[in-house]
Design a protein around this motif. Structure first.
Motif, PDB file in Angstrom:
ATOM      1  N   LEU A 171     -24.504  10.498   5.732  1.00 54.99           N
ATOM      2  CA  LEU A 171     -24.969  10.738   4.364  1.00 54.99           C
ATOM      3  C   LEU A 171     -24.762   9.507   3.501  1.00 54.99           C
ATOM      4  CD1 LEU A 171     -25.924  12.326   1.925  1.00 54.99           C
ATOM      5  CD2 LEU A 171     -23.704  13.458   1.834  1.00 54.99           C
ATOM      6  N   MET A 172     -23.554   8.935   3.558  1.00 53.48           N
ATOM      7  CA  MET A 172     -23.308   7.740   2.741  1.00 53.48           C
ATOM      8  C   MET A 172     -24.224   6.600   3.170  1.00 53.48           C
ATOM      9  SD  MET A 172     -19.844   5.487   2.059  1.00 53.48           S
ATOM     10  CE  MET A 172     -18.903   6.793   1.300  1.00 53.48           C
ATOM     11  N   ASN A 222     -25.617  20.447  -1.021  1.00 53.58           N
ATOM     12  CA  ASN A 222     -25.803  18.989  -1.072  1.00 53.58           C
ATOM     13  C   ASN A 222     -24.742  18.292  -1.933  1.00 53.58           C
ATOM     14  OD1 ASN A 222     -28.030  19.123   0.570  1.00 53.58           O
ATOM     15  ND2 ASN A 222     -29.526  19.122  -1.110  1.00 53.58           N
ATOM     16  N   ARG A 224     -17.908  14.936  -0.754  1.00 52.50           N
ATOM     17  CA  ARG A 224     -16.986  14.750   0.369  1.00 52.50           C
ATOM     18  C   ARG A 224     -17.207  13.390   1.037  1.00 52.50           C
ATOM     19  NH1 ARG A 224     -17.211  18.899   5.319  1.00 52.50           N
ATOM     20  NH2 ARG A 224     -18.919  17.518   5.906  1.00 52.50           N
ATOM     21  N   ALA A 225     -18.469  13.018   1.157  1.00 52.89           N
ATOM     22  CA  ALA A 225     -18.772  11.719   1.783  1.00 52.89           C
ATOM     23  C   ALA A 225     -18.212  10.563   0.962  1.00 52.89           C
ATOM     24  CB  ALA A 225     -20.280  11.562   1.957  1.00 52.89           C
ATOM     25  N   PHE A 226     -18.442  10.589  -0.343  1.00 57.74           N
ATOM     26  CA  PHE A 226     -18.021   9.458  -1.172  1.00 57.74           C
ATOM     27  C   PHE A 226     -16.529   9.460  -1.488  1.00 57.74           C
ATOM     28  CE2 PHE A 226     -21.443   6.592  -2.350  1.00 57.74           C
ATOM     29  CZ  PHE A 226     -22.526   7.216  -1.739  1.00 57.74           C
ATOM     30  N   VAL A 243     -27.647   7.196   1.763  1.00 62.60           N
ATOM     31  CA  VAL A 243     -27.699   6.933   0.317  1.00 62.60           C
ATOM     32  C   VAL A 243     -27.739   5.425   0.060  1.00 62.60           C
ATOM     33  CG1 VAL A 243     -26.405   7.094  -1.853  1.00 62.60           C
ATOM     34  CG2 VAL A 243     -26.547   9.081  -0.340  1.00 62.60           C
ATOM     35  N   LEU A 244     -26.888   4.699   0.777  1.00 60.21           N
ATOM     36  CA  LEU A 244     -26.798   3.257   0.528  1.00 60.21           C
ATOM     37  C   LEU A 244     -28.056   2.513   0.965  1.00 60.21           C
ATOM     38  CD1 LEU A 244     -23.065   2.616   1.504  1.00 60.21           C
ATOM     39  CD2 LEU A 244     -24.053   2.878  -0.782  1.00 60.21           C
ATOM     40  N   LEU A 273     -13.976   2.961   7.219  1.00 60.10           N
ATOM     41  CA  LEU A 273     -13.712   4.140   6.390  1.00 60.10           C
ATOM     42  C   LEU A 273     -13.433   5.352   7.267  1.00 60.10           C
ATOM     43  CD1 LEU A 273     -16.524   3.828   3.662  1.00 60.10           C
ATOM     44  CD2 LEU A 273     -14.092   3.292   3.409  1.00 60.10           C
ATOM     45  N   THR A 274     -12.605   6.240   6.730  1.00 55.65           N
ATOM     46  CA  THR A 274     -12.307   7.478   7.441  1.00 55.65           C
ATOM     47  C   THR A 274     -13.026   8.630   6.743  1.00 55.65           C
ATOM     48  OG1 THR A 274     -10.124   6.631   8.008  1.00 55.65           O
ATOM     49  CG2 THR A 274     -10.468   9.016   8.212  1.00 55.65           C
ATOM     50  N   PHE A 275     -13.928   9.252   7.459  1.00 54.96           N
ATOM     51  CA  PHE A 275     -14.681  10.371   6.899  1.00 54.96           C
ATOM     52  C   PHE A 275     -14.153  11.686   7.457  1.00 54.96           C
ATOM     53  CE2 PHE A 275     -17.533   6.783   6.495  1.00 54.96           C
ATOM     54  CZ  PHE A 275     -18.054   6.948   5.223  1.00 54.96           C
ATOM     55  N   ARG A 299     -21.480  18.146  -0.118  1.00 57.14           N
ATOM     56  CA  ARG A 299     -21.549  17.166   0.972  1.00 57.14           C
ATOM     57  C   ARG A 299     -21.457  15.748   0.425  1.00 57.14           C
ATOM     58  NH1 ARG A 299     -26.235  20.069   2.721  1.00 57.14           N
ATOM     59  NH2 ARG A 299     -25.655  21.637   4.255  1.00 57.14           N
ATOM     60  N   TYR A 300     -22.199  15.536  -0.655  1.00 60.73           N
ATOM     61  CA  TYR A 300     -22.230  14.192  -1.247  1.00 60.73           C
ATOM     62  C   TYR A 300     -20.816  13.797  -1.702  1.00 60.73           C
ATOM     63  CZ  TYR A 300     -23.952  10.210  -3.950  1.00 60.73           C
ATOM     64  OH  TYR A 300     -24.194   8.939  -4.431  1.00 60.73           O
ATOM     65  N   GLU A 335     -31.882  18.244   8.647  1.00 58.69           N
ATOM     66  CA  GLU A 335     -31.214  19.508   8.328  1.00 58.69           C
ATOM     67  C   GLU A 335     -29.855  19.318   7.657  1.00 58.69           C
ATOM     68  OE1 GLU A 335     -30.097  18.604  12.623  1.00 58.69           O
ATOM     69  OE2 GLU A 335     -31.847  18.426  11.340  1.00 58.69           O
ATOM     70  N   GLU A 336     -29.339  18.086   7.635  1.00 58.17           N
ATOM     71  CA  GLU A 336     -28.057  17.830   6.969  1.00 58.17           C
ATOM     72  C   GLU A 336     -28.209  17.742   5.457  1.00 58.17           C
ATOM     73  OE1 GLU A 336     -24.996  17.715   8.315  1.00 58.17           O
ATOM     74  OE2 GLU A 336     -26.019  18.417  10.117  1.00 58.17           O
ATOM     75  N   TRP A 337     -29.410  17.768   4.982  1.00 53.86           N
ATOM     76  CA  TRP A 337     -29.650  17.711   3.531  1.00 53.86           C
ATOM     77  C   TRP A 337     -30.623  18.814   3.163  1.00 53.86           C
ATOM     78  CZ3 TRP A 337     -27.235  15.104  -0.244  1.00 53.86           C
ATOM     79  CH2 TRP A 337     -27.823  15.088  -1.501  1.00 53.86           C
ATOM     80  N   ALA A 345     -14.468   9.339   0.648  1.00 47.98           N
ATOM     81  CA  ALA A 345     -13.873   8.439   1.652  1.00 47.98           C
ATOM     82  C   ALA A 345     -13.597   7.067   1.043  1.00 47.98           C
ATOM     83  CB  ALA A 345     -14.808   8.301   2.852  1.00 47.98           C
ATOM     84  N   LEU A 346     -14.212   6.803  -0.085  1.00 47.85           N
ATOM     85  CA  LEU A 346     -14.011   5.501  -0.754  1.00 47.85           C
ATOM     86  C   LEU A 346     -12.825   5.588  -1.698  1.00 47.85           C
ATOM     87  CD1 LEU A 346     -17.701   4.760  -1.795  1.00 47.85           C
ATOM     88  CD2 LEU A 346     -16.419   3.543  -0.032  1.00 47.85           C
ATOM     89  N   ASP A 400     -15.922  14.241   8.012  1.00 48.25           N
ATOM     90  CA  ASP A 400     -16.900  14.734   8.980  1.00 48.25           C
ATOM     91  C   ASP A 400     -17.854  13.587   9.293  1.00 48.25           C
ATOM     92  OD1 ASP A 400     -18.271  17.548   9.960  1.00 48.25           O
ATOM     93  OD2 ASP A 400     -19.751  15.991   9.524  1.00 48.25           O
ATOM     94  N   ASP A 429     -20.726  12.950   7.153  1.00 51.94           N
ATOM     95  CA  ASP A 429     -20.518  12.301   5.853  1.00 51.94           C
ATOM     96  C   ASP A 429     -20.857  10.811   5.929  1.00 51.94           C
ATOM     97  OD1 ASP A 429     -19.626  14.737   5.042  1.00 51.94           O
ATOM     98  OD2 ASP A 429     -17.483  14.226   5.132  1.00 51.94           O
TER      99      ASP A 429
END
Lengths: 161, 222
Positions: A98-99, B3, B9-11, A102-103, A88-90, B6-7, A154-156, B13-14, A92, A95
């Motif tokens: 973060l994903m 948050n 932007r991250a997702f 979450v996963l 995947l291309t993020f 950020r969330y 600090e990212e959240w 990517a899918l 940042d 990101d």
């Protein structure tokens, strides 16, 4: 009212895929979920009150199908989650973290977090979508946030639950 | 950035691999629709001259395998989900059976495709017909599934409809022309324009509520 499947696919295909992926953590299963969800819509005679009603119905169906996919006895050969994430291309690099964070959360937290943060549903709406009490949704949202805060530091940002 | 931002932007990517999963939006692959109950009054036959039709839309067609596809068609100017089934008998015709006036099974109807869709009231409707392609040497052959779908999916695909009062309407793009009283010796010829496109239509009354439609950019097809 109803919309053609092609319109739904164009408008919400990515959104359904992301919700399904957030639940089942597998790209092939997420694809199947989107297919099955659109097929369920096509086969249904249900009339909808609005586009938002259609969207909520599609998301509910997709989440349920994604949950079913995670407990299916038969699982196909597939790329590992790590391989998929690497491809995947993020925007940042944070990101990706973060994903990934979450996963790694339990499914019950992932679903609620995704509907809240990505789909912008309220706690009351999430409760209706998932057939849960509002208290249960608040609790899962709070615990999910806490775990993300712990992992991402600090990212959240810390939020009031 | 908070948050939520950020969330998202991250997702983002899918992305769903559209081409792959749209192809699999199939319907009832395992169910067999080998028989149809069509009112003779409702049956509308459309003959398409494949060489002569104009612009086509870029809507998707999900291949269901074999002779059935789910497509998005333009009916009355509205994008509509529909199922297209093509039947080819030994003689190139079809083996579609429909109910006679007495609701008894009738004899095979001479048609090569059946389109099934739901109208704005949720009622299932069907249209049946056949088409031929004209080769460069003037010979004709039955259309293939790809050609039918290509023709039917065009935003400008012509369609003749007969309502319960027997009024005959020709649809083309967003135009609807009542041609009931425009037949002479069993044929109606009219010219319609859409933007820079001009099309010459020949509609033949084939009897029993069926109509053959030919469309050409070069002049009327006899």
């Amino acid at each position: 009212m109803r919309r053609p499947v092609s319109v739904l696919a164009e408008r919400w295909g990515d959104s359904l895929y992301r919700a399904a992926f957030a639940v089942c953590r597998n790209p092939q299963d997420a694809e199947d979920v989107v297919q099955d969800t659109l097929l369920a819509y096509f086969r249904s005679d249900k009339q909808f009150e609005s586009d938002e009603h259609i969207r909520a119905w599609l998301i509910r169906v997709a989440v349920n199908k994604a949950k079913n996919a995670t407990v299916c006895f038969w699982r196909r050969n597939r790329r590992s989650l790590e391989d998929y994430m690497d491809a995947l291309t993020f925007e940042d690099e944070g990101d990706r973290d973060l994903m990934d964070a979450v996963l790694r959360l339990p499914e019950r937290y992932r679903i609620v977090l995704h509907l809240f943060y990505y789909e912008d549903y309220s706690i009351r709406e999430i409760a209706a979508l998932l057939n849960l009490g509002e208290g249960a949704v608040k609790s899962r949202l709070s615990r999910g946030r806490q775990q993300l805060r712990k992992t991402l530091t600090e990212e959240w940002d810390d939020e009031q639950s | 950035m908070n948050n939520r931002e950020r969330y998202k932007r991250a997702f983002q990517a899918l992305h769903a691999p559209n081409n792959e999963w749209l192809e699999a939006v199939n319907m009832d692959r395992n169910s067999q629709h080998t028989r149809f109950s069509l009112s003779r009054r409702a049956a509308v036959a459309v003959m398409i001259a494949v060489l002569l039709v104009g612009s086509l839309s870029a809507a998707y067609a999900a291949d269901l395998g074999g002779f059935r596809r789910m497509v998005t068609l333009w009916f009355h100017g509205q994008a509509t989900d529909a199922r297209v089934e093509v039947y080819t008998g030994e003689d190139g015709g079809v083996d579609v059976e429909y109910a006679s006036e007495g609701d008894e099974e009738g004899s095979p109807a001479p048609a090569s495709y059946v389109v099934t869709w739901k109208d704005e009231n949720g009622e299932e409707r069907q249209m049946m017909g056949g088409g031929v392609a004209m080769e460069a040497d003037g010979t004709e052959r039955p259309l293939t599934m790809d050609e039918y779908v290509e023709e039917l999916m065009g935003a400008g695909a012509e369609l003749v409809e007969v309502n319960d009062e027997g009024r005959v309407t020709l649809y083309w793009y967003d135009q609807a022309v009542d041609i009931t009283d425009r037949f002479e010796d069993g044929a109606c010829r009219l010219t319609l324009t859409h933007g820079d496109e001009t099309m010459y239509f020949t509609v033949i009354d084939a009897g029993d509520g069926a109509y053959n439609v030919s469309a050409s950019e070069d002049g009327y097809v006899d």
